[in-house]
Design an enzyme around this catalytic site. Structure first.
Site, PDB file in Angstrom:
ATOM      1  N   GLY A  61       0.911  -1.061  -0.313  1.00 33.78           N
ATOM      2  CA  GLY A  61      -0.203   0.427   0.454  1.00 33.78           C
ATOM      3  C   GLY A  61       1.014   1.320   0.013  1.00 33.78           C
ATOM      4  O   GLY A  61       0.211   2.821   0.633  1.00 33.78           O
ATOM      5  N   GLY A 105      -0.377   5.158  -0.869  1.00 38.82           N
ATOM      6  CA  GLY A 105      -1.549   5.685  -0.218  1.00 38.82           C
ATOM      7  C   GLY A 105      -0.061   7.092   0.166  1.00 38.82           C
ATOM      8  O   GLY A 105       0.750   6.983  -0.122  1.00 38.82           O
ATOM      9  N   GLN A 106      -1.524   7.868   1.168  1.00 35.89           N
ATOM     10  CA  GLN A 106      -0.599   8.866   1.463  1.00 35.89           C
ATOM     11  C   GLN A 106       0.318   8.755   2.525  1.00 35.89           C
ATOM     12  O   GLN A 106       2.142   9.165   1.859  1.00 35.89           O
ATOM     13  CB  GLN A 106      -1.684  10.087   2.752  1.00 35.89           C
ATOM     14  CG  GLN A 106      -1.554  11.868   1.692  1.00 35.89           C
ATOM     15  CD  GLN A 106      -2.324  12.253   3.480  1.00 35.89           C
ATOM     16  OE1 GLN A 106      -3.325  11.174   3.742  1.00 35.89           O
ATOM     17  NE2 GLN A 106      -2.831  13.156   3.848  1.00 35.89           N
ATOM     18  N   LEU A 107      -0.205   7.855   3.633  1.00 41.41           N
ATOM     19  CA  LEU A 107       1.559   7.707   4.610  1.00 41.41           C
ATOM     20  C   LEU A 107       2.881   6.562   3.708  1.00 41.41           C
ATOM     21  O   LEU A 107       3.887   6.916   3.817  1.00 41.41           O
ATOM     22  CB  LEU A 107       0.793   6.523   5.189  1.00 41.41           C
ATOM     23  CG  LEU A 107       1.827   6.451   5.958  1.00 41.41           C
ATOM     24  CD1 LEU A 107       2.353   7.628   7.544  1.00 41.41           C
ATOM     25  CD2 LEU A 107       1.157   4.982   7.330  1.00 41.41           C
ATOM     26  N   ASP A 129       2.030  -1.731  -4.589  1.00 41.26           N
ATOM     27  CA  ASP A 129       1.045  -1.362  -4.421  1.00 41.26           C
ATOM     28  C   ASP A 129       0.013  -1.760  -5.304  1.00 41.26           C
ATOM     29  O   ASP A 129       0.183  -2.825  -6.310  1.00 41.26           O
ATOM     30  CB  ASP A 129       0.755   0.124  -4.065  1.00 41.26           C
ATOM     31  CG  ASP A 129      -0.598   0.707  -4.306  1.00 41.26           C
ATOM     32  OD1 ASP A 129      -0.647   1.702  -3.468  1.00 41.26           O
ATOM     33  OD2 ASP A 129      -1.638   0.595  -4.686  1.00 41.26           O
ATOM     34  N   ILE A 130      -1.482  -1.247  -5.369  1.00 39.06           N
ATOM     35  CA  ILE A 130      -2.046  -3.175  -7.016  1.00 39.06           C
ATOM     36  C   ILE A 130      -2.223  -1.894  -7.974  1.00 39.06           C
ATOM     37  O   ILE A 130      -2.957  -2.171  -8.886  1.00 39.06           O
ATOM     38  CB  ILE A 130      -3.381  -2.586  -6.249  1.00 39.06           C
ATOM     39  CG1 ILE A 130      -4.578  -1.736  -5.532  1.00 39.06           C
ATOM     40  CG2 ILE A 130      -3.854  -4.080  -5.218  1.00 39.06           C
ATOM     41  CD1 ILE A 130      -6.153  -1.712  -5.495  1.00 39.06           C
ATOM     42  N   ASP A 141      -1.092  -7.269  -4.483  1.00 31.16           N
ATOM     43  CA  ASP A 141      -2.225  -7.180  -4.555  1.00 31.16           C
ATOM     44  C   ASP A 141      -2.513  -8.429  -3.044  1.00 31.16           C
ATOM     45  O   ASP A 141      -2.068  -9.161  -2.968  1.00 31.16           O
ATOM     46  CB  ASP A 141      -3.392  -7.511  -5.183  1.00 31.16           C
ATOM     47  CG  ASP A 141      -4.684  -7.514  -4.399  1.00 31.16           C
ATOM     48  OD1 ASP A 141      -4.921  -7.591  -3.368  1.00 31.16           O
ATOM     49  OD2 ASP A 141      -5.370  -7.618  -5.077  1.00 31.16           O
ATOM     50  N   TYR A 147     -14.611   1.247   8.967  1.00 29.24           N
ATOM     51  CA  TYR A 147     -13.168   1.434   9.378  1.00 29.24           C
ATOM     52  C   TYR A 147     -12.838   0.847  10.759  1.00 29.24           C
ATOM     53  O   TYR A 147     -11.810   0.224  10.858  1.00 29.24           O
ATOM     54  CB  TYR A 147     -13.001   2.716   8.377  1.00 29.24           C
ATOM     55  CG  TYR A 147     -11.816   3.410   8.319  1.00 29.24           C
ATOM     56  CD1 TYR A 147     -10.815   2.670   8.123  1.00 29.24           C
ATOM     57  CD2 TYR A 147     -10.916   4.124   9.347  1.00 29.24           C
ATOM     58  CE1 TYR A 147      -9.041   3.072   8.688  1.00 29.24           C
ATOM     59  CE2 TYR A 147      -9.794   4.511   9.994  1.00 29.24           C
ATOM     60  CZ  TYR A 147      -8.795   4.051   8.983  1.00 29.24           C
ATOM     61  OH  TYR A 147      -8.060   4.331   9.044  1.00 29.24           O
TER      62      TYR A 147
HETATM   63  C1  AKB Z   1      -9.435   8.958   8.313  1.00 32.37           C
HETATM   64  O1  AKB Z   1     -10.737   9.593   8.055  1.00 32.37           O
HETATM   65  O2  AKB Z   1     -10.326   7.772   7.572  1.00 32.37           O
HETATM   66  C2  AKB Z   1      -8.272   8.441   9.372  1.00 32.37           C
HETATM   67  C3  AKB Z   1      -7.920   7.777  10.081  1.00 32.37           C
HETATM   68  C4  AKB Z   1      -8.548   9.106  10.703  1.00 32.37           C
HETATM   69  O3  AKB Z   1      -7.940   6.659  10.306  1.00 32.37           O
HETATM   70  N1  AKB Z   1      -7.871   9.343   8.513  1.00 32.37           N
END
Ligand code: AKB
Length: 320
Positions: free
Chosen positions: A10, A13-15, A36-37, A53, A143
């Site tokens: 990954g 991504g941003q990080l 990454d994919i 993946d 999440y």
């Molecule tokens: C999000 O906003 O989903 C993320 C987090 C706080 O994990 N940046």
């Protein structure tokens, strides 16, 4: 000396892209494979990169074996706002991906694994201010549910399977080198881009919505400090609270106005307001500071100056 071979999953991504650079500096470009994919963009084109993946377990295992990987940073995940739109896929990627990596750690006796948790693992009945390391966790987003469950999996694999897995509960991460993707805290990234390009920004959260945030340089430092610490210092095997600043949209707007006086912010809250309202406003990270010496460097003022100075330069360099 033992040779390290590091896999970042990954990395696009941003990080991921900034952490990959941190790992290049620490271990040398030749010892880090970013994956990454999607095809690599920007800085990631300058090092080893492969398509991978994490959901394809057989391929992942073959990849780790073939490249004699010793450490994995597993960052691939669906974030909070996107997760609410496709909850089953968020569960599939965030959970099965993690379990594939933890199983690979057992199978190939990896030295260490890094996996990010988040403030999203907390929920509406968690104490909102100075949220303690150990407290009520009742996440309401899919999440957040994957982050809470993931923390328990990490704890389990450490205690039952001997995997040296380490984790941080990131606040909202703010950087300028990659556009954010699908988070609730992402307004605090977008606002800088729009302040420079349009001098105005419409915020999807209310002006007084306080959330814990962190500048990307501090997030990379925290991650590498945690992973470099000796194993006996890591006493928390679910995930560590970490923190550097908390602010609300009206405060970041005021800080931007000090550099761009004509900047204007308007507010049009959407479904992300309820997500933000369910999260802590500030975090007690004293355990991370005590156990492995975590210390942040950037507050809102320093971060704003840094981004508004460097973003135009970075954009002109990457546009060439
Ligand atoms: C999000 O906003 O989903 C993320 C987090 C706080 O994990 N940046």
């Amino acid at each position: 000396m033992k040779k390290h071979k590091i896999l970042v999953i990954g990395a696009g991504g941003q990080l991921g892209s900034e952490l990959t650079q941190g790992l290049w500096n620490l271990y040398g470009k030749e010892n880090v494979i970013a994956t990454d994919i999607k095809d690599p963009q920007g800085i990631l084109t300058q090092g080893n990169f492969e398509i991978l993946d994490v959901l394809k377990q057989k391929h992942l295992f073959e990849f780790i074996q073939k490249n004699a990987i010793t450490q994995v940073y597993h960052l691939a995940a669906v974030l909070s706002a996107t997760g609410e739109k496709n909850p089953k896929f968020a569960w599939h990627l965030n959970m099965d991906g993690l379990i594939h990596v933890l199983d690979a750690a057992v199978e190939f006796k990896l030295d260490k694994v890094y996996w990010p948790s988040s403030i999203a693992a907390f929920g509406p009945t968690t104490p909102k201010k100075n949220t303690p390391q150990d407290t009520i966790m009742d996440p309401t987003t899919i999440y957040g549910i994957t982050k809470q469950a993931g923390e328990r999996w990490c704890h389990w694999y450490y205690h039952k399977m001997g995997v040296d897995v380490r984790s941080l509960r990131y606040p909202g991460l703010i950087g300028y080198k990659t556009k954010p993707g699908g988070g609730t805290t992402d307004y605090a990234v977008d606002i800088y881009f729009k302040a420079l390009s349009d001098k105005k920004f419409e915020c999807f959260l209310k002006p007084d919505t306080y959330l814990p945030m962190m500048y990307m340089d501090d997030a990379v430092k925290a991650t590498l400090d945690l992973m470099e610490a000796s194993s006996e210092k890591i006493k928390e095997r679910s995930s560590y609270n970490i923190s550097s600043m908390s602010f609300c949209p009206s405060e970041i707007a005021e800080e931007i106005k000090k550099h761009i006086p004509e900047f204007e912010i308007t507010y049009n809250p959407d479904f992300r307001q309820a997500i933000a309202d369910s999260w802590p406003q500030s975090i007690d990270d004293s355990k991370a500071r005590l156990d492995w010496g975590w210390n942040h460097r950037f507050g809102l003022k320093e971060m704003t100056r840094e981004i508004l100075t460097n973003l135009p330069v970075y954009e002109s360099l990457t546009a060439q």
